[in-house]
Design an enzyme around this catalytic site. Sequence first.
Site, short mmCIF file in Angstrom:
data_model
loop_
_atom_site.label_atom_id
_atom_site.label_comp_id
_atom_site.label_asym_id
_atom_site.label_seq_id
_atom_site.Cartn_x
_atom_site.Cartn_y
_atom_site.Cartn_z
N LEU A 72 -42.11 51.41 43.72
CA LEU A 72 -41.12 51.49 42.65
C LEU A 72 -39.98 52.38 43.13
CD1 LEU A 72 -43.39 52.03 39.52
CD2 LEU A 72 -41.88 50.07 39.88
N ASP A 73 -38.75 52.06 42.76
CA ASP A 73 -37.62 52.94 43.08
C ASP A 73 -37.86 54.31 42.47
OD1 ASP A 73 -36.36 50.76 44.25
OD2 ASP A 73 -35.27 50.24 42.42
N PRO A 74 -37.29 55.37 43.05
CA PRO A 74 -37.44 56.71 42.46
C PRO A 74 -37.05 56.75 40.98
CG PRO A 74 -36.54 56.92 44.65
CD PRO A 74 -36.58 55.43 44.35
N ALA A 76 -37.37 54.46 38.81
CA ALA A 76 -38.31 53.69 37.98
C ALA A 76 -39.57 54.46 37.66
CB ALA A 76 -38.65 52.38 38.69
#
Length: 322
Positions: A72-74, A76
């Site tokens: 997951l992106d930071p 998210a």
Amino acid sequence: MPKATEYSLPVSAFFGVVKPSGPSSMSVINDVKNLVARSKIFVAEEQLEKSKGKKISKRGKNDVKIGQGGTLDPLADGVLVVGVGKATKKLNQFLECVKEYRTTCLLGCETDSYDSEGARVKTAPWKHVTREMVEQALEKFRGEIQQVPPIFSALKMDGKPLYEYARKGIPLPRPIEARQATVHSLELVEWNAEHKYRWPEKALSTEEKAALQKALGSTELQEDSEEEGLPPTFVLTMRVSSGTYVRSIVHDVAHALGSAGHVVTLSRTRQGRFALTETEDGDRRCLPWETFEKAAEEEAGEDGWRPWERSVLEHLEIVEAK
């Protein structure tokens, strides 16, 4: 009694963690590894005795293996599936599975990363956009679609992550190819004229914008049209196939509206059978990050288990027992 104690310990298993917004997925996995590598759930007691006082390495040959089923992106938060031991070899099933997301788009501004972690590269009119326009625009993004991944992604081109081209101003060897994705469902669930979100303060300098344009081989970032006032946000929920970029959907929907937009919140609410809330047969609920945050300060109870271990034991999906 925790379910896993019905098996011989240690075990290889999956469990879900609710990743918080902020840290990277790798940071979360490393923090979890520091715990599981010292737990008899996953490591034989004789091995634990030998490793007492030793530092847990990230890639040690004799350390417990741990991995995740899709980063997951930071920015998210949400479902992060963790595999321990021999379960790491079966994590691919979570890369290929259907996923569900909830995301918030802030209109009027495009960023280099397509989310609020990035810098402003373009502003666009937004006052003409209505809730009805968004609902109508979503029609073309359902089903089988073609989407271009954002340049600020880990997708590789000729062995180099796309984000390296962008950061260094290296021209892409070729345009980023559109990829097929399946959007099983896409719904507008909120329209908010009043909210707490604002465009990022950081804007690309002239040199940075030139570098990004050079990497993209494009001049489309040069236009700016800023309107006064607070642009609205809208919230989407979606159920999508593997390889779908939520940031690209938001970016493309905003363009379809004759505006610009970027992601300000992103939650993965489901990854296969792991979910934030159990709504289908066979669902497995994920453990809140607070379970692991306070684990280092916990002591074992009379049953020999620390609170975080009891929680994990209750939510394990066993792949192989000793």
